[in-house]
Scaffold this motif. Structure first.
Motif, PDB file in Angstrom:
ATOM      1  N   UNK A 299       0.835  -1.180   0.000  1.00  0.00           N
ATOM      2  CA  UNK A 299       0.000   0.000   0.000  1.00  0.00           C
ATOM      3  C   UNK A 299       0.883   1.248   0.000  1.00  0.00           C
ATOM      4  N   UNK A 300       0.516   2.222  -0.824  1.00  0.00           N
ATOM      5  CA  UNK A 300       1.324   3.420  -0.976  1.00  0.00           C
ATOM      6  C   UNK A 300       0.934   4.468   0.056  1.00  0.00           C
ATOM      7  N   UNK A 301       1.910   5.085   0.678  1.00  0.00           N
ATOM      8  CA  UNK A 301       1.659   6.101   1.686  1.00  0.00           C
ATOM      9  C   UNK A 301       1.448   7.453   1.018  1.00  0.00           C
ATOM     10  N   UNK A 302       0.472   8.207   1.503  1.00  0.00           N
ATOM     11  CA  UNK A 302       0.237   9.539   0.959  1.00  0.00           C
ATOM     12  C   UNK A 302       0.859  10.617   1.837  1.00  0.00           C
ATOM     13  N   UNK A 303       1.501  10.220   2.921  1.00  0.00           N
ATOM     14  CA  UNK A 303       2.133  11.179   3.833  1.00  0.00           C
ATOM     15  C   UNK A 303       3.352  11.821   3.175  1.00  0.00           C
ATOM     16  N   UNK A 304       3.536  13.112   3.471  1.00  0.00           N
ATOM     17  CA  UNK A 304       4.702  13.818   2.952  1.00  0.00           C
ATOM     18  C   UNK A 304       5.956  13.297   3.645  1.00  0.00           C
ATOM     19  N   UNK A 305       7.033  13.233   2.889  1.00  0.00           N
ATOM     20  CA  UNK A 305       8.298  12.815   3.488  1.00  0.00           C
ATOM     21  C   UNK A 305       8.909  13.949   4.308  1.00  0.00           C
ATOM     22  N   UNK A 306       8.682  15.185   3.875  1.00  0.00           N
ATOM     23  CA  UNK A 306       9.208  16.353   4.589  1.00  0.00           C
ATOM     24  C   UNK A 306       8.079  17.357   4.770  1.00  0.00           C
ATOM     25  N   UNK A 307       8.039  17.992   5.938  1.00  0.00           N
ATOM     26  CA  UNK A 307       7.039  19.041   6.129  1.00  0.00           C
ATOM     27  C   UNK A 307       7.678  20.404   5.865  1.00  0.00           C
ATOM     28  N   UNK A 308       6.867  21.442   5.935  1.00  0.00           N
ATOM     29  CA  UNK A 308       7.336  22.791   5.635  1.00  0.00           C
ATOM     30  C   UNK A 308       8.482  23.200   6.557  1.00  0.00           C
ATOM     31  N   UNK A 309       8.377  22.852   7.832  1.00  0.00           N
ATOM     32  CA  UNK A 309       9.402  23.247   8.797  1.00  0.00           C
ATOM     33  C   UNK A 309      10.750  22.586   8.487  1.00  0.00           C
ATOM     34  N   UNK A 310      10.714  21.323   8.129  1.00  0.00           N
ATOM     35  CA  UNK A 310      11.954  20.633   7.749  1.00  0.00           C
ATOM     36  C   UNK A 310      12.524  21.238   6.469  1.00  0.00           C
TER      37      UNK A 310
END
Length: 121
Positions: A1-12
């Protein structure tokens, strides 16, 4: 199953000064990686890695024009950062107002210097 979560957020993504600088460049106009790379003393591969992080945070968009990719700023995620910072703005404003009052009144004796090193002991 493919994750839709971002690998990096704006703060990073904005934590690195080079990435912040790239965002400034892209705020002016859409650029290919060759032109972006010309502004930095690093390889295109290194610039590409920075662009990947910015893209993963959804701060940069890429589109194909002929044989090259052109990158542009996507500022909408910066609203999250602005919202977070706005909470702390009242503390800065308060300190600046106090300093202005002290300086204008000439009451330099009111300034308390805190030595954190000595306070910890």
């Amino acid at each position: 199953m493919m994750s839709t979560a971002k690998k990096h957020d704006v703060f990073q993504a904005i934590a690195d000064p080079t990435r912040r600088s790239i965002l400034k460049l892209l705020a002016e106009k859409e650029l290919p990686i060759t032109e972006i790379s010309d502004h930095y003393p690093m390889s295109r591969t290194a610039v590409s890695k920075h662009l990947t992080i910015l893209s993963e945070a959804d701060l940069v968009r890429a589109r194909k024009v002929g044989r090259e990719k052109r990158y542009s700023l996507h500022p909408i995620p910066l609203a999250e950062l602005k919202e977070w910072l706005s909470f702390y703005e009242r503390f800065w404003e308060n300190k600046i107002s106090m300093l202005k009052h002290i300086v204008e009144d000439g009451n330099i004796n009111e300034i308390t210097i805190v030595d954190k090193k000595n306070d910890a002991e």
